[in-house]
Design an enzyme around this catalytic site. Structure first.
Site, mmCIF file in Angstrom:
data_model
loop_
_atom_site.group_PDB
_atom_site.id
_atom_site.type_symbol
_atom_site.label_atom_id
_atom_site.label_comp_id
_atom_site.label_asym_id
_atom_site.label_seq_id
_atom_site.Cartn_x
_atom_site.Cartn_y
_atom_site.Cartn_z
ATOM 1 N N ARG A 1 61.547 58.103 38.033
ATOM 2 C CA ARG A 1 62.373 58.019 36.813
ATOM 3 C C ARG A 1 63.692 58.774 36.982
ATOM 4 N NH1 ARG A 1 60.714 55.694 32.197
ATOM 5 N NH2 ARG A 1 58.493 55.365 31.773
ATOM 6 N N LYS B 1 53.259 60.647 60.966
ATOM 7 C CA LYS B 1 54.097 61.692 60.372
ATOM 8 C C LYS B 1 54.577 62.700 61.419
ATOM 9 C CE LYS B 1 51.698 61.689 55.870
ATOM 10 N NZ LYS B 1 52.762 61.189 54.986
ATOM 11 N N GLY C 1 48.094 64.528 47.789
ATOM 12 C CA GLY C 1 46.765 65.131 47.866
ATOM 13 C C GLY C 1 46.207 65.609 46.549
ATOM 14 N N GLY D 1 49.955 61.011 44.903
ATOM 15 C CA GLY D 1 49.078 61.048 43.735
ATOM 16 C C GLY D 1 48.637 59.701 43.198
ATOM 17 N N GLY E 1 47.560 57.708 49.709
ATOM 18 C CA GLY E 1 47.079 58.656 50.711
ATOM 19 C C GLY E 1 45.606 58.931 50.551
#
EC number: 4.3.3.6
Length: 293
Positions: A164, A80, A152, A213, A234
């Protein structure tokens, strides 16, 4: 030249389609991810859950640590950089990472400009909450898009919302006539040609992963059934009770996302999932998905 390079980068990202990319902080974790069937790993010093908990300024990881992970595995390694921090990106390219994630999980370095990704040979992945953000990132040279979700948290609700939203906006474009597409391009703050291409394709011209998530095999299968091309996991794996088993289960769920019987089987006895956070308990100024524009 630029177009052919961009096409090559998009092709490299395409190779990850249908797979799982896992955040890892050590070479040992990277090996667990590779053995579980991850298509790539994201090398970083702290997973998003810890970045969120620790606060402070989150920067690019130490090149030495990233190098250690590159040497530990045979699958591609991502790392990152901060939004707009093109020098961090130059360093990551120089040490040989396979993909760069210009990430809202790190503290943005520039509040007006994202990195010009056309200046790099390495493909970039960027987060987006909606079609406008995705198109602006692709225009800047992103070869892969992911939902931002809310990293996270172990809470998939934002990733679902972003996926969506994007799919609904793409479907809407497909109903417009050519004149209306000009207006849509203006509203999306994106080039007309790109908007027209998406209306014709019925999807983004680059791979579109889910992130933010995803904590269980069911979360991964949910995102795949919604129509994404793959998932990033993650904090969800190495913050859980049995990382190796959960990693393998999430990979299987991403591949066999429509097989409910198999999903039930692989969801058994995975140990404790990571402790999640309800999004509405997070102060507005601590929401990571709002970073970037």
């Amino acid at each position: 030249m630029e177009t052919s390079t961009f096409t090559t980068k998009v092709g490299l990202a395409q190779m990850l389609k249908g797979g799982v990319i896992m955040d890892v902080v050590t070479p040992d974790q990277a090996k667990i991810a590779e053995e579980a069937g991850a298509v790539a790993v994201m090398a970083l010093e702290r997973v998003p859950a810890d970045i969120r908990k620790d606060g402070g300024v989150a920067r690019m990881s130490d090149p030495e640590m990233i190098q250690g992970i590159i040497e530990a595995v045979t699958i591609p390694v991502m790392a990152k950089s901060r939004i707009g921090h093109f020098v961090e990106a130059q360093i990551l390219e120089a040490i040989g990472v396979d993909y760069i994630d210009e990430s809202e999980v790190l503290t943005p370095a520039d509040e007006e400009h994202h990195t010009n990704k056309h200046n790099f040979k390495v493909p970039f992945v960027c987060g987006a909450r909606n079609l406008g953000e995705a198109l602006r990132r692709i225009t800047e040279g992103a070869a892969m898009i992911r939902t931002k979700g809310e990293a996270g948290t172990g809470n998939v609700v934002e990733a679902v919302r972003h996926a969506r939203t994007m799919f609904a906006e793409i479907r809407r474009l497909q109903t417009l006539d050519p004149d209306e597409l000009f207006v849509a391009a203006k509203n999306l703050q994106a080039p007309y040609e790109l908007v027209k291409q998406i209306a014709e394709l019925g999807r983004l011209p680059v791979v579109n992963f889910a992130a933010g998530g995803i904590a269980t095999p069911a979360d991964a299968a949910l995102m795949m059934q919604l129509g994404v091309d793959g998932v990033f996991v993650g904090s969800g794996i190495f913050k859980s009770g049995n990382p190796a088993k959960r990693a393998k289960a999430i990979v299987e769920a991403t591949t066999h996302f429509r097989d409910a019987k198999l999903l039930a089987e692989i969801s058994r006895n995975l140990g404790e999932a990571m402790v999640g956070i309800n999004i509405d308990t997070i102060p507005e100024n601590e929401l990571l998905a709002k970073r970037g524009w």
